[in-house]
Design an enzyme around this catalytic site. Structure first.
Site, PDB file in Angstrom:
ATOM      1  N   CYS A 220     110.716   7.518 -29.807  1.00 43.28           N
ATOM      2  CA  CYS A 220     111.337   6.442 -29.037  1.00 43.28           C
ATOM      3  C   CYS A 220     111.901   6.907 -27.696  1.00 43.28           C
ATOM      4  O   CYS A 220     112.247   6.079 -26.859  1.00 43.28           O
ATOM      5  CB  CYS A 220     112.455   5.790 -29.866  1.00 43.28           C
ATOM      6  SG  CYS A 220     111.868   5.047 -31.401  1.00 43.28           S
ATOM      7  N   HIS A 299     116.038  19.040 -26.552  1.00 48.23           N
ATOM      8  CA  HIS A 299     115.068  19.124 -27.658  1.00 48.23           C
ATOM      9  C   HIS A 299     115.612  20.085 -28.714  1.00 48.23           C
ATOM     10  O   HIS A 299     115.858  21.247 -28.435  1.00 48.23           O
ATOM     11  CB  HIS A 299     113.713  19.625 -27.143  1.00 48.23           C
ATOM     12  CG  HIS A 299     112.567  19.229 -28.018  1.00 48.23           C
ATOM     13  ND1 HIS A 299     112.542  19.467 -29.379  1.00 48.23           N
ATOM     14  CD2 HIS A 299     111.395  18.607 -27.724  1.00 48.23           C
ATOM     15  CE1 HIS A 299     111.405  19.014 -29.880  1.00 48.23           C
ATOM     16  NE2 HIS A 299     110.691  18.483 -28.907  1.00 48.23           N
ATOM     17  N   HIS A 383     127.308   0.718 -16.315  1.00 37.14           N
ATOM     18  CA  HIS A 383     126.447   0.108 -17.329  1.00 37.14           C
ATOM     19  C   HIS A 383     125.845   1.182 -18.235  1.00 37.14           C
ATOM     20  O   HIS A 383     125.544   2.293 -17.780  1.00 37.14           O
ATOM     21  CB  HIS A 383     125.321  -0.698 -16.669  1.00 37.14           C
ATOM     22  CG  HIS A 383     125.789  -1.673 -15.642  1.00 37.14           C
ATOM     23  ND1 HIS A 383     126.424  -2.853 -15.976  1.00 37.14           N
ATOM     24  CD2 HIS A 383     125.739  -1.637 -14.287  1.00 37.14           C
ATOM     25  CE1 HIS A 383     126.726  -3.508 -14.870  1.00 37.14           C
ATOM     26  NE2 HIS A 383     126.333  -2.797 -13.833  1.00 37.14           N
ATOM     27  N   HIS A 387     119.564   3.279 -26.563  1.00 33.73           N
ATOM     28  CA  HIS A 387     118.351   2.908 -27.292  1.00 33.73           C
ATOM     29  C   HIS A 387     118.686   2.044 -28.502  1.00 33.73           C
ATOM     30  O   HIS A 387     119.486   2.426 -29.361  1.00 33.73           O
ATOM     31  CB  HIS A 387     117.615   4.173 -27.743  1.00 33.73           C
ATOM     32  CG  HIS A 387     116.534   3.923 -28.742  1.00 33.73           C
ATOM     33  ND1 HIS A 387     115.527   3.008 -28.536  1.00 33.73           N
ATOM     34  CD2 HIS A 387     116.312   4.449 -29.967  1.00 33.73           C
ATOM     35  CE1 HIS A 387     114.723   2.996 -29.587  1.00 33.73           C
ATOM     36  NE2 HIS A 387     115.176   3.857 -30.475  1.00 33.73           N
ATOM     37  N   HIS A 416     119.008  -7.626 -31.359  1.00 29.44           N
ATOM     38  CA  HIS A 416     119.023  -8.931 -32.015  1.00 29.44           C
ATOM     39  C   HIS A 416     117.823  -9.782 -31.608  1.00 29.44           C
ATOM     40  O   HIS A 416     117.166 -10.396 -32.458  1.00 29.44           O
ATOM     41  CB  HIS A 416     120.321  -9.668 -31.669  1.00 29.44           C
ATOM     42  CG  HIS A 416     120.456 -11.013 -32.319  1.00 29.44           C
ATOM     43  ND1 HIS A 416     119.986 -12.179 -31.727  1.00 29.44           N
ATOM     44  CD2 HIS A 416     120.987 -11.388 -33.515  1.00 29.44           C
ATOM     45  CE1 HIS A 416     120.232 -13.195 -32.518  1.00 29.44           C
ATOM     46  NE2 HIS A 416     120.846 -12.759 -33.604  1.00 29.44           N
ATOM     47  N   ASN A 420     113.737  -3.274 -32.624  1.00 28.05           N
ATOM     48  CA  ASN A 420     113.529  -1.929 -32.085  1.00 28.05           C
ATOM     49  C   ASN A 420     112.122  -1.873 -31.494  1.00 28.05           C
ATOM     50  O   ASN A 420     111.133  -1.762 -32.217  1.00 28.05           O
ATOM     51  CB  ASN A 420     113.704  -0.888 -33.189  1.00 28.05           C
ATOM     52  CG  ASN A 420     113.497   0.542 -32.681  1.00 28.05           C
ATOM     53  OD1 ASN A 420     113.091   0.758 -31.545  1.00 28.05           O
ATOM     54  ND2 ASN A 420     113.779   1.509 -33.534  1.00 28.05           N
TER      55      ASN A 420
END
Length: 492
Positions: A220, A299, A383, A387, A416, A420
């Site tokens: 993702c 990572h 802001h 994810h 909502h 995802n």
């Protein structure tokens, strides 16, 4: 009654401290400039003229000094990284025919898993607490009973979500397909031959010398990895642009087994795609929405637990799915800590960095039991785009970063409305903020993404111009209804 006067005093003490530290050099220059001005007023015009005449300038020294200044300035500006802009982007809006209300999802689960009532009940409990709404969408192949995850159906979904997003991007920006210099497509779990990037080149008849890349298996967080790759390529290719396509193809990855850890993605992942135009052209500076300031990648694949926490495998019946470990949130927290340790010094004001340093020294020297100071990232960003991987992910980051409900509103509402959508979720969140009319010139945005491996990636953008509320896009027909209240449990 609480002592409000003391709390107000503490607030102003903190504000005074932040202003003093952050503007220390400016405040230091004020008395120096005042002393110089007073001395000049005391001397008078004749004394100033005498001092000027007493200075002896050698023409050779002046020329050498001028040449040195010009040389240093030239080297500085030539070695300075090229500014990379985000000109515009587009998010795919699924058709209403792909909508999957809770009742439909559960009915399909009962029919597909009719021999496993416990698996159906498990999915229902997950869906009740997921934070998803009634308008999320799944591709047509998943609507069949049983689902038909064939290669043709997967390609059909890819063409639908990618081409629609790119067509909208061309319309928004006026970009012609033949003008694309760099193309990057990221899709984690669907990697056909020819690649998805080749599919895009074939569809739009792109140039034969285009620099194309296809990223798979990156999870993702692949969207920000694509941005990082585009930035690096734009540093070495002047006067160029790059188009990024971030998506996840759901069709071939719908799990039809009974392993609970592998049923979770069925409940959370939904259709989505985003197309982004980046550029290093100076002519794009005035129309670009954002400027890329920082991008930090972390990572943790060297650690076995991190590597296996999101793992594609076969279950005992030979059915392939994505196994999500119970340690996922703890591992994500560790990856986030490592990431913010790197990005913190790049973005935090001096006042927060000083407090963090003093806290670190205090813990090391005096008392290890001291609670570590958590920097206030709200001072660095207006802001936040976290994810939308799931309700637990958003809750954990809101708690760890001490954010308000408004700061995570874009993430919760995206989860909502769209579910995802993997690597494209960050762009739906950014679009939500714009659709609410909250993006102003100079505002800073922090995008945070997590992905298999395990990775945590961050991007910092600065708004280039005040953005008008868009009249179209994925939120155009529902933004007035948001934000909505999302209960802890939705009884099905």
């Amino acid at each position: 009654m609480p002592d409000f006067s003391s709390s107000v005093k503490l607030k102003y003490v903190k504000l005074g401290y932040q202003y003093l530290v952050n503007h220390f050099l400016s405040l230091l220059l004020i008395p120096i400039m005042a002393i110089i001005a007073v001395e000049l007023l005391r001397m008078g015009p004749e004394d100033i003229l005498n001092v000027w005449n007493s200075l002896h300038f050698d023409i050779v020294q002046v020329l050498c000094s001028s040449f040195l200044v010009i040389f240093i300035s030239t080297v500085y500006f030539m070695s300075k990284p090229r500014t990379v802009y985000l000109v515009d982007y587009s998010c795919y809006k699924p058709p209403v025919t792909c909508r999957v209300p809770f009742a439909t999802f559960m009915e399909h689960s009962r029919l597909i898993l009719k021999d496993s009532p416990k698996s159906v009940e498990f999915q229902m409990r997950i869906l009740e607490r997921s934070g998803l709404g009634e308008e999320t969408c799944l591709p047509p192949a998943i609507h069949y009973i049983p689902p038909t995850p064939t290669m043709d159906e997967a390609r059909s979904e890819a063409q639908m979500v990618i081409f629609t997003a790119m067509d909208d991007l061309f319309k928004k920006t006026g970009l012609l397909p033949k003008d694309i210099d760099i193309l990057i497509v990221n899709c984690s779990l669907f990697s056909p031959t020819p690649s998805l990037s080749a599919m895009v080149i074939n569809k739009y008849k792109l140039r034969s010398n285009i620099k194309s890349f296809n990223l798979s298996g990156m999870g993702c967080s692949a969207g920000l990895i694509s941005v990082d790759l585009a930035r690096d390529l734009l540093q070495v290719h002047p006067n160029s642009n790059a188009v990024i396509v971030s998506t996840e193809i759901i069709t071939p990855n719908y799990y039809k087994g009974n392993e609970r850890a592998m049923l979770l993605p069925n409940c959370l992942f939904r259709m989505g795609s985003a197309a982004i135009l980046m550029s290093n052209r100076r002519s794009d500076r005035w129309r670009a929405k954002y400027k890329l300031c920082h991008l930090v990648r972390t990572h943790r694949g060297a650690d076995d637990k991190s590597f296996y926490c999101v793992y594609e495998q076969e279950d005992r019946e030979g059915k392939i799915g994505i196994n999500l470990s119970k340690d996922l949130m703890a591992i994500a927290g560790e990856a986030l800590k490592a990431n913010i340790t790197t990005i913190g010094p790049l973005v935090l004001p001096a006042s927060e960095q000083l407090l963090f340093l003093l806290s670190l020294i205090g813990r090391k020297i005096f008392n290890l039991k001291w609670k570590p100071y958590i920097p206030d990232f709200k001072l660095a960003f207006e802001h936040f785009c976290i994810h939308a991987g799931g309700r637990a992910v958003i809750d954990e980051l809101q708690k760890n970063l001490q954010l308000s409900g408004e700061h995570v509103e874009a993430s919760r509402m995206t989860l909502h409305r769209f579910g995802n959508t993997s690597s494209s979720s960050l762009w739906y969140e950014l679009c939500y903020i714009e659709s609410k009319g909250r993006m102003r010139r100079g505002d800073r945005v922090w995008q945070i993404a997590f992905g298999s491996g395990f990775k945590c990636n961050s991007a910092v953008w600065k708004c280039n111009r005040t953005i008008k509320t868009p009249k179209d896009g994925p939120w155009s027909d529902c933004i007035d209804r948001y934000p909505v209240f999302i209960p802890e449990v939705v009884k099905l």
